[in-house]
Design an enzyme around this catalytic site. Structure first.
Site, PDB file in Angstrom:
ATOM      1  N   LYS A 221       0.550  -1.402   0.079  1.00  0.00           N
ATOM      2  CA  LYS A 221      -0.136  -0.370  -0.229  1.00  0.00           C
ATOM      3  C   LYS A 221       0.862   1.116  -0.379  1.00  0.00           C
ATOM      4  O   LYS A 221       1.794   1.796   0.528  1.00  0.00           O
ATOM      5  CB  LYS A 221      -1.280   0.181   1.326  1.00  0.00           C
ATOM      6  N   ARG A 256      -3.353  -9.830   5.428  1.00  0.00           N
ATOM      7  CA  ARG A 256      -4.261 -10.102   4.304  1.00  0.00           C
ATOM      8  C   ARG A 256      -2.898  -9.853   2.671  1.00  0.00           C
ATOM      9  O   ARG A 256      -2.514  -8.392   3.200  1.00  0.00           O
ATOM     10  CB  ARG A 256      -4.946  -9.294   3.508  1.00  0.00           C
TER      11      ARG A 256
HETATM   12  C1  7PM Z   1      -6.063  -0.884  -5.540  1.00  0.00           C
HETATM   13  C2  7PM Z   1      -5.864  -0.265  -4.343  1.00  0.00           C
HETATM   14  C3  7PM Z   1      -6.418  -1.694  -5.312  1.00  0.00           C
HETATM   15  C4  7PM Z   1      -6.383  -1.130  -3.362  1.00  0.00           C
HETATM   16  C5  7PM Z   1      -6.771  -2.946  -4.409  1.00  0.00           C
HETATM   17  C6  7PM Z   1      -6.225  -2.611  -3.193  1.00  0.00           C
HETATM   18  C7  7PM Z   1      -8.055  -4.926   1.966  1.00  0.00           C
HETATM   19  C8  7PM Z   1      -9.076  -5.761   1.477  1.00  0.00           C
HETATM   20  C9  7PM Z   1      -8.376  -4.244  -0.193  1.00  0.00           C
HETATM   21  C10 7PM Z   1      -7.908  -4.728   3.330  1.00  0.00           C
HETATM   22  C11 7PM Z   1      -9.255  -6.738   3.715  1.00  0.00           C
HETATM   23  C12 7PM Z   1      -5.089  -3.895  -1.423  1.00  0.00           C
HETATM   24  C13 7PM Z   1      -6.319  -3.356  -1.458  1.00  0.00           C
HETATM   25  N1  7PM Z   1      -7.486  -3.605   1.017  1.00  0.00           N
HETATM   26  N2  7PM Z   1      -9.798  -6.670   2.520  1.00  0.00           N
HETATM   27  N3  7PM Z   1      -9.116  -5.230   0.166  1.00  0.00           N
HETATM   28  N4  7PM Z   1      -8.307  -5.680   3.991  1.00  0.00           N
HETATM   29  N5  7PM Z   1      -9.843  -6.793   4.835  1.00  0.00           N
HETATM   30  O1  7PM Z   1      -4.146  -3.363  -1.852  1.00  0.00           O
HETATM   31  O2  7PM Z   1      -6.596  -3.977   3.726  1.00  0.00           O
HETATM   32  O3  7PM Z   1      -5.717  -4.574  -2.019  1.00  0.00           O
HETATM   33  S1  7PM Z   1      -8.144  -4.076  -1.688  1.00  0.00           S
END
Ligand code: 7PM
Length: 276
Positions: A221, A256
């Protein structure tokens, strides 16, 4: 502590790794095609070999300013992948979705968990999750994926996130979702400034004051880019592994991540120290 799934259970006395499988257009172009399924299965096999206990399958990009995906499109991307994983591997599949239709169809296809960044707030999601009778991760987000990073604001981020998650968990329980099926996630990067995110990580333990296991996702991130200067997300592997370890140190039971191997290595060192 054991997290119970339909026909499986997961020991949370040591943190477990949830591997991310993106089936968004940026990663896999066309749901259901041979090429899409083959790439997805290759990635799943790799993550399982590297130590993932859960595979989180997501077909909606929740990136800031992302376009809204139709339910039909999400179904076409996610369901064939869930079916293919179930057929080939003995693992726990989580659905990274906010859509009740995906929850129902995905669980029918063999998924054992729901991961909802909108904490079951979409119309029909509470009912779908209750009917599915599987563990559900409730995540905190300020605003919507479209506007959440425009102007995040908190008086006390950690306390507000905790209050929201505990209140939401109570609402889910009142609706009939089992307490032992709920997990909480502070939602790193979802409507939070860099400073808010690091404060939340530092104070993660305040989310442990309830009966719910914690899941965290910091993998690749931008908060990690902000302090390391690494601009490309795919290159934030080392900071991601360090961050996952810090989450575990501060009370997370499930992390995750994209980079399963490196996370498993970091956690091996952490547990060697913790259990010495
Ligand atoms: C682009 C930017 C694509 C950010 C995807 C994302 C989380 C999640 C995501 C989290 C839970 C990523 C995010 N982040 N589910 N889904 N917790 N429970 O970086 O922090 O994967 S999507």
């Amino acid at each position: 502590m054991q997290l119970k799934f339909k026909d499986k259970s997961l020991d949370l006395s040591r943190a477990q790794i949830m591997g991310i499988l993106n089936v968004t257009p940026d990663s896999f172009s066309d749901g259901g095609s041979y090429q899409t399924l083959d790439k997805a299965l290759f990635q799943v096999k790799k993550m399982l070999n590297e130590g993932a206990a859960i595979i989180d399958v997501g077909g909606e990009s929740t990136r800031p300013d992302a376009a809204i995906v139709s339910v039909q499109e999400e179904l076409e991307r996610v369901i064939p992948v869930v079916e293919a994983i179930v057929k080939r591997f003995d693992t726990i599949i989580s659905l990274d979705t906010s859509s009740p239709e995906i929850m129902r169809e995905g669980v029918k296809a063999g998924a054992l968990m729901i991961n909802d960044v909108r904490a079951l707030t979409r119309e029909g999601a509470l009912q779908a999750a209750k009917d599915a009778d599987v563990p559900v991760c409730l995540m905190h987000m300020q605003g919507t994926p479209q506007d959440m990073q425009h102007n995040p604001h908190y008086t006390n981020c950690a306390v507000e996130v905790k209050d929201y998650l505990f209140r939401r968990a109570s609402e889910c329980e009142a609706f009939g979702i089992k307490r032992e099926h709920l997990l909480l996630d502070p939602g790193f990067g979802f409507g939070k400034s860099v400073h808010d995110n690091y404060t939340l990580l530092k104070k993660l333990a305040i989310l442990r004051s309830g009966p719910y296991p914690l899941l965290t996702g910091l993998s690749r991130k931008s908060m990690l880019g902000a302090v390391t200067g690494i601009e490309k997300a795919a290159e934030r592997v080392l900071p991601s592994a360090v961050a996952a370890m810090l989450c575990v140190q501060n009370g997370a039971q499930i992390v995750r991540v994209h980079d399963v191997k490196e996370t498993a290595q970091a956690l091996a060192v952490y547990y060697a120290v913790a259990e010495a």
